[in-house]
Design a protein around this motif. Sequence first.
Motif, PDB file in Angstrom:
ATOM      1  N   ALA A  19       7.289  13.991 121.149  1.00  0.00           N
ATOM      2  CA  ALA A  19       5.907  13.646 120.843  1.00  0.00           C
ATOM      3  C   ALA A  19       5.727  13.422 119.345  1.00  0.00           C
ATOM      4  CB  ALA A  19       4.969  14.752 121.338  1.00  0.00           C
ATOM      5  N   VAL A  20       6.343  14.271 118.533  1.00  0.00           N
ATOM      6  CA  VAL A  20       6.306  14.076 117.075  1.00  0.00           C
ATOM      7  C   VAL A  20       6.958  12.740 116.726  1.00  0.00           C
ATOM      8  CG1 VAL A  20       7.128  14.945 114.859  1.00  0.00           C
ATOM      9  CG2 VAL A  20       6.244  16.546 116.565  1.00  0.00           C
ATOM     10  N   PHE A  83       5.267   8.596 134.034  1.00  0.00           N
ATOM     11  CA  PHE A  83       5.661  10.008 133.986  1.00  0.00           C
ATOM     12  C   PHE A  83       4.876  10.844 134.999  1.00  0.00           C
ATOM     13  CE2 PHE A  83       2.903   8.930 130.378  1.00  0.00           C
ATOM     14  CZ  PHE A  83       1.826   9.802 130.523  1.00  0.00           C
ATOM     15  N   GLU A  84       4.457  10.204 136.098  1.00  0.00           N
ATOM     16  CA  GLU A  84       3.830  10.882 137.234  1.00  0.00           C
ATOM     17  C   GLU A  84       2.562  11.642 136.828  1.00  0.00           C
ATOM     18  OE1 GLU A  84       6.773  13.222 139.293  1.00  0.00           O
ATOM     19  OE2 GLU A  84       8.014  11.479 139.756  1.00  0.00           O
ATOM     20  N   SER A 146      -4.702  18.336 134.352  1.00  0.00           N
ATOM     21  CA  SER A 146      -3.835  17.308 134.924  1.00  0.00           C
ATOM     22  C   SER A 146      -2.411  17.828 134.998  1.00  0.00           C
ATOM     23  CB  SER A 146      -3.908  16.026 134.092  1.00  0.00           C
ATOM     24  OG  SER A 146      -3.606  16.286 132.732  1.00  0.00           O
ATOM     25  N   THR A 147      -1.537  17.000 135.540  1.00  0.00           N
ATOM     26  CA  THR A 147      -0.138  17.385 135.686  1.00  0.00           C
ATOM     27  C   THR A 147       0.754  16.169 135.467  1.00  0.00           C
ATOM     28  OG1 THR A 147       1.477  18.461 137.151  1.00  0.00           O
ATOM     29  CG2 THR A 147      -0.122  17.002 138.183  1.00  0.00           C
ATOM     30  N   VAL A 148       1.971  16.422 135.010  1.00  0.00           N
ATOM     31  CA  VAL A 148       2.948  15.362 134.753  1.00  0.00           C
ATOM     32  C   VAL A 148       4.317  15.849 135.202  1.00  0.00           C
ATOM     33  CG1 VAL A 148       1.697  14.459 132.746  1.00  0.00           C
ATOM     34  CG2 VAL A 148       3.494  16.174 132.418  1.00  0.00           C
ATOM     35  N   LEU A 153       8.075  12.661 131.081  1.00  0.00           N
ATOM     36  CA  LEU A 153       7.204  12.467 129.922  1.00  0.00           C
ATOM     37  C   LEU A 153       8.003  12.572 128.626  1.00  0.00           C
ATOM     38  CD1 LEU A 153       4.528  11.996 128.547  1.00  0.00           C
ATOM     39  CD2 LEU A 153       3.972  14.425 128.875  1.00  0.00           C
ATOM     40  N   THR A 154       8.962  13.494 128.574  1.00  0.00           N
ATOM     41  CA  THR A 154       9.808  13.610 127.386  1.00  0.00           C
ATOM     42  C   THR A 154      10.532  12.293 127.109  1.00  0.00           C
ATOM     43  OG1 THR A 154      10.143  15.975 127.823  1.00  0.00           O
ATOM     44  CG2 THR A 154      11.677  14.916 126.299  1.00  0.00           C
TER      45      THR A 154
END
Length: 393
Positions: A19-20, A83-84, A146-148, A153-154
Amino acid sequence: MKQLNTEVAIIGGGIVGCAVAYYTARLGYEVTVIEKGELASGTSSHCDGNILAIDKDPGFDSRMALESQRLIGQLVNDLPMDFEYRQPGSILVCETEEEMVAAEKWVTSQKQAGLPFRMLDRSDLKAESPYLADDLYGGLECVSDSTVNPYMLTYALFEGARQYGAQLLTHCPVKNVFYKNPYEYIVETGEATVTAKYVINCGGVWAPSIGKMLDLNIPIFPRKGHILVSSRQVPVSPRKVMEFGYLISKFGGERVVDKETEEYGVALVFEPTQSQNFLLGSSRQFVGFDTTVNWDVVKTMARRCMRFYPKLKDMSLLRVYAGLRPWTKDNLPIVTEVDQYPGYYIAAGHEGDGIGLSAITGKVISEMIDRKPPSIDISHLRLDRFKEEGVFL
């Protein structure tokens, strides 16, 4: 040995590091992620996919979570990979009148902070799922949760960063970090020597080891958690369900439960996945870096899950795994520039909230590097908040 130059060296290829990388590369900086294994090979692949505000302390903590939820919702359109992502909301269920009283206070505080919370009664729970135990008193709901898929996602975050020019070094454990001058660092790995203007320590449970390379004492400790994966033979529940006692377990309070449940920090967490399985948790233990599955813990978790979902006893267990969460004493992450080392930042210590707080953490670090006002007040997240306790050097 390879010699590399970069503006921003990010140590750690978990979800926070990626994310960074994404938010910093998007601003135009030259970014290199240095990972000792593969992306998401540590905590980020040994967890569930919570993007929760429901379990955050009312006030700063919950507002930070809400902002991260907003950012992750935007990433659905901004990142190059799915990412679902789903936003069904989540609920906490109460098994005693005392918990209902505490839940009402929790909801009142969260609503005053501007979050979308409401109380649920027994009829609401029956409408939620016919599989929940009949004797539950009610609960509460947060509709923004929410959820992923955390692994996906990474990777999506790094692929987004790659589109802005970010590089990745895998299987490059960091051996040492040298500070030469303000905004001038050398990061030595087994495969390359990297010079950088900025270094971001996103090492998670290993952030203290990275910090020691510059004589920094970073008070983050590994907290072990188990997760059970079961087949979803029937639609047990459409969204995340946790017990109100999860909050008590998370923040170190005392519950009226059996000895094993208390000893292992076990509390119900139920999470359906997009693949039609469901995850069951949770446990919390301080056992160092041991990630061996403890079957006594697993049995205790299964019993706790069946207390809230009695019919789960007939479900098939697919697998069990354990991971380490980077814990801090005040249950808040460390997101800060280190005063004595200009250009050195820490973004770690999120415990079980690394997935949910990844986006806001990445954005804030990128803003600090770019010398812009951060999106949230980060004074609560500074490393030197631990100084008076004698754990900061």
